[in-house]
Design a protein around this motif. Structure first.
Motif, PDB file in Angstrom:
ATOM      1  N   SER B  95       0.828  -1.198   0.000  1.00  0.00           N
ATOM      2  CA  SER B  95       0.000   0.000   0.000  1.00  0.00           C
ATOM      3  C   SER B  95       0.866   1.253   0.000  1.00  0.00           C
ATOM      4  N   HIS B  96       0.197   2.392  -0.038  1.00  0.00           N
ATOM      5  CA  HIS B  96       0.867   3.679   0.125  1.00  0.00           C
ATOM      6  C   HIS B  96       1.460   3.729   1.537  1.00  0.00           C
ATOM      7  N   PRO B  97       2.677   4.309   1.703  1.00  0.00           N
ATOM      8  CA  PRO B  97       3.333   4.327   3.024  1.00  0.00           C
ATOM      9  C   PRO B  97       2.429   4.843   4.155  1.00  0.00           C
ATOM     10  N   GLN B  98       1.599   5.852   3.863  1.00  0.00           N
ATOM     11  CA  GLN B  98       0.698   6.402   4.886  1.00  0.00           C
ATOM     12  C   GLN B  98      -0.306   5.343   5.359  1.00  0.00           C
ATOM     13  N   ALA B  99      -0.873   4.593   4.433  1.00  0.00           N
ATOM     14  CA  ALA B  99      -1.833   3.547   4.804  1.00  0.00           C
ATOM     15  C   ALA B  99      -1.139   2.439   5.578  1.00  0.00           C
ATOM     16  N   LEU B 100       0.059   2.063   5.148  1.00  0.00           N
ATOM     17  CA  LEU B 100       0.814   1.023   5.867  1.00  0.00           C
ATOM     18  C   LEU B 100       1.048   1.451   7.316  1.00  0.00           C
ATOM     19  N   SER B 101       1.410   2.725   7.513  1.00  0.00           N
ATOM     20  CA  SER B 101       1.701   3.173   8.884  1.00  0.00           C
ATOM     21  C   SER B 101       0.414   3.292   9.708  1.00  0.00           C
ATOM     22  N   GLN B 102      -0.716   3.502   9.040  1.00  0.00           N
ATOM     23  CA  GLN B 102      -1.992   3.602   9.764  1.00  0.00           C
ATOM     24  C   GLN B 102      -2.565   2.224  10.134  1.00  0.00           C
ATOM     25  N   CYS B 103      -1.993   1.172   9.563  1.00  0.00           N
ATOM     26  CA  CYS B 103      -2.467  -0.186   9.857  1.00  0.00           C
ATOM     27  C   CYS B 103      -1.366  -1.018  10.501  1.00  0.00           C
ATOM     28  N   LYS B 104      -0.486  -0.358  11.224  1.00  0.00           N
ATOM     29  CA  LYS B 104       0.712  -0.991  11.792  1.00  0.00           C
ATOM     30  C   LYS B 104       0.351  -2.177  12.700  1.00  0.00           C
ATOM     31  N   GLU B 105      -0.707  -2.036  13.502  1.00  0.00           N
ATOM     32  CA  GLU B 105      -1.031  -3.073  14.492  1.00  0.00           C
ATOM     33  C   GLU B 105      -1.350  -4.418  13.850  1.00  0.00           C
ATOM     34  N   ILE B 106      -2.243  -4.422  12.869  1.00  0.00           N
ATOM     35  CA  ILE B 106      -2.628  -5.693  12.235  1.00  0.00           C
ATOM     36  C   ILE B 106      -1.450  -6.305  11.467  1.00  0.00           C
ATOM     37  N   ILE B 107      -0.602  -5.448  10.885  1.00  0.00           N
ATOM     38  CA  ILE B 107       0.573  -5.932  10.150  1.00  0.00           C
ATOM     39  C   ILE B 107       1.556  -6.600  11.118  1.00  0.00           C
ATOM     40  N   ASP B 108       1.803  -5.947  12.242  1.00  0.00           N
ATOM     41  CA  ASP B 108       2.748  -6.494  13.230  1.00  0.00           C
ATOM     42  C   ASP B 108       2.214  -7.779  13.868  1.00  0.00           C
ATOM     43  N   GLU B 109       0.938  -7.783  14.243  1.00  0.00           N
ATOM     44  CA  GLU B 109       0.328  -8.964  14.873  1.00  0.00           C
ATOM     45  C   GLU B 109       0.467 -10.213  14.005  1.00  0.00           C
ATOM     46  N   ASN B 110       0.321 -10.025  12.685  1.00  0.00           N
ATOM     47  CA  ASN B 110       0.354 -11.162  11.768  1.00  0.00           C
ATOM     48  C   ASN B 110       1.742 -11.435  11.197  1.00  0.00           C
ATOM     49  N   GLY B 111       2.687 -10.555  11.525  1.00  0.00           N
ATOM     50  CA  GLY B 111       4.050 -10.732  11.031  1.00  0.00           C
ATOM     51  C   GLY B 111       4.170 -10.622   9.520  1.00  0.00           C
ATOM     52  N   TRP B 112       3.293  -9.823   8.901  1.00  0.00           N
ATOM     53  CA  TRP B 112       3.372  -9.632   7.445  1.00  0.00           C
ATOM     54  C   TRP B 112       4.547  -8.719   7.115  1.00  0.00           C
ATOM     55  N   SER B 113       5.152  -8.933   5.955  1.00  0.00           N
ATOM     56  CA  SER B 113       6.101  -7.939   5.469  1.00  0.00           C
ATOM     57  C   SER B 113       5.306  -6.910   4.662  1.00  0.00           C
ATOM     58  N   SER B 114       5.899  -5.738   4.443  1.00  0.00           N
ATOM     59  CA  SER B 114       5.130  -4.711   3.736  1.00  0.00           C
ATOM     60  C   SER B 114       5.914  -4.172   2.547  1.00  0.00           C
ATOM     61  N   GLU B 115       5.176  -3.692   1.552  1.00  0.00           N
ATOM     62  CA  GLU B 115       5.786  -3.197   0.321  1.00  0.00           C
ATOM     63  C   GLU B 115       5.080  -1.903  -0.078  1.00  0.00           C
ATOM     64  N   LYS B 116       5.872  -0.850  -0.305  1.00  0.00           N
ATOM     65  CA  LYS B 116       5.293   0.465  -0.593  1.00  0.00           C
ATOM     66  C   LYS B 116       4.861   0.620  -2.052  1.00  0.00           C
ATOM     67  N   THR B 117       3.736   1.273  -2.271  1.00  0.00           N
ATOM     68  CA  THR B 117       3.302   1.613  -3.628  1.00  0.00           C
ATOM     69  C   THR B 117       2.986   3.111  -3.683  1.00  0.00           C
TER      70      THR B 117
END
Lengths: 256, 256
Positions: B95-117
């Protein structure tokens, strides 16, 4: 003295800090948030630019953290054309996109191609044959490069204002404060401004910023042309406290 | 009806425009400036966000151009988790970096890696195996993908307010205007706000912006809770003209 500020070396923030402190020991940070969270007591941050307006991160961090504003300085942003090559041999200019767009006329006149870098300081670091950078005088000096032309920007209105935090106070000419209204009520801002007007205090700056709690809820960042040691200021403060939580950020001499 | 707005298809601006207009024929633009300069009469632009504050380009273009504000809508930004994969098989979120940072909790809980668009809409376009996107419900629909979870942002305070320009006026509840003081004088803003307060007019928004002529010179963008058809507004206008050039941007119904 150690001072935390935005890096890298040779940026306009660096140039402004040299103007304000003379000699100092820089502690480079990558973001404004990092500067505010630095363990280094003295800090130096941009607060307003004549083209962009207030620096939002700085205003929000002044509200959030407990730093004291103690000094102010303004810097006219003069882009220099920096190179080891002669003017005639330049084919490409490198710089931050903002600087490139601010020097559009000279670039177009000379038919140079342009290449974007992450900062103006970065542009100076790896200049190849036929390349020049648009950056500060300080960046040229640090890298031992020639300045072919000074002040090459299209329009001469790019000025940035900076704050020194937690340093020695020279004189108290202005006071910065945060007004945080408890609840919205009709005419609230007008009532708060009456507190200053009734004491004959002029405001040089006012800015509303979102509280980040809900849409349409704001706090106000204000700069008043008065010292926080005066009776007039105390009276204004008493009056303001009827409408808002007030955080006095500090008094400082007006930047020249 | 043709409407110029920020693209690409599936962004939150698109979602807000669908909420406001229902059906319309989109004319996609890449920047807010492009929207304002578009030949398409009806335009749709973001004006304020609950986290970032005012959208500077919009406010500056409202001052510069002659468009009429005719409607307002607010949109709560709800990030959806979008994928063709099951929740259990997700390894990477885009996602866009702003959206990724706004969804930090669910990303961290699930241990997903993230990729900026470059935009949330872009993230949805090319999803590989084990990949999911954070984007709007509209983006999922357009691309025919599943929404695995709705409203996955950490905090529920991300709301954006939009203006429709040059469209049909439904009701006149609020009026937007630009106040451009000729020269600075002590207590100027207080005097101007008195013009509203004396008529019992409440302001829902006020913003100072640099005139881009010199540091410390501002214009004011104001939203008043009144129609421009009323006597009170006329009286306020008469009063304001003693202090500033006034540009009335239009009256519109308050966004729900």
């Amino acid at each position: 003295m150690k001072v935390a500020l935005l890096g890298p070396e040779g940026t306009y923030t660096h140039e402004a800090a040299l103007k304000y402190f003379g000699e100092f020991e820089p502690v480079w940070c990558e973001t404004i948030t990092e500067v505010f969270e630095s363990n280094t007591e003295a800090k130096f941050v941009p607060v307003e630019n004549s083209l962009g307006g207030e620096v939002r991160d700085t205003v929000d961090m002044l509200r959030k953290r407990n730093e004291t504003v103690t000094g102010e300085v303004t810097l006219k942003i003069n882009h220099c054309l920096i190179s080891e090559t002669n003017l005639e041999q330049i084919k490409t200019v490198k710089s931050h996109p903002q600087a490139l767009s601010q020097c559009k006329e000279i670039i177009d006149e000379n038919g140079w191609s342009s290449e974007k870098t992450s900062s103006t300081a970065k542009a100076v670091e790896n200049l190849g044959k036929g390349e020049a950078a648009l950056a500060s005088e300080t960046a040229a000096k640090i890298n031992g490069l020639n300045i072919l032309k000074k002040a090459i920007q299209d329009r001469d209105i790019n000025t940035t204002r900076f704050f020194a935090l937690n340093t020695e106070i020279e004189e108290k000419e202005k006071t910065a404060l945060i007004l945080e209204p408890g609840s919205d009520q009709p005419g609230l801002l007008h009532s708060m401004l009456s507190c200053f007007a009734d004491q004959g205090i002029n405001l040089s700056h006012i800015q509303s910023r979102p509280t980040k709690r809900k849409l349409g809820e704001y706090y106000f960042y204000v700069e008043a042309e008065i010292s926080n040691d005066t009776d007039e200021f105390s009276n204004a403060l008493n009056c303001l406290e009827d409408y808002a939580r007030v955080k006095v950020l500090g008094s400082y001499s007006a930047g020249r």
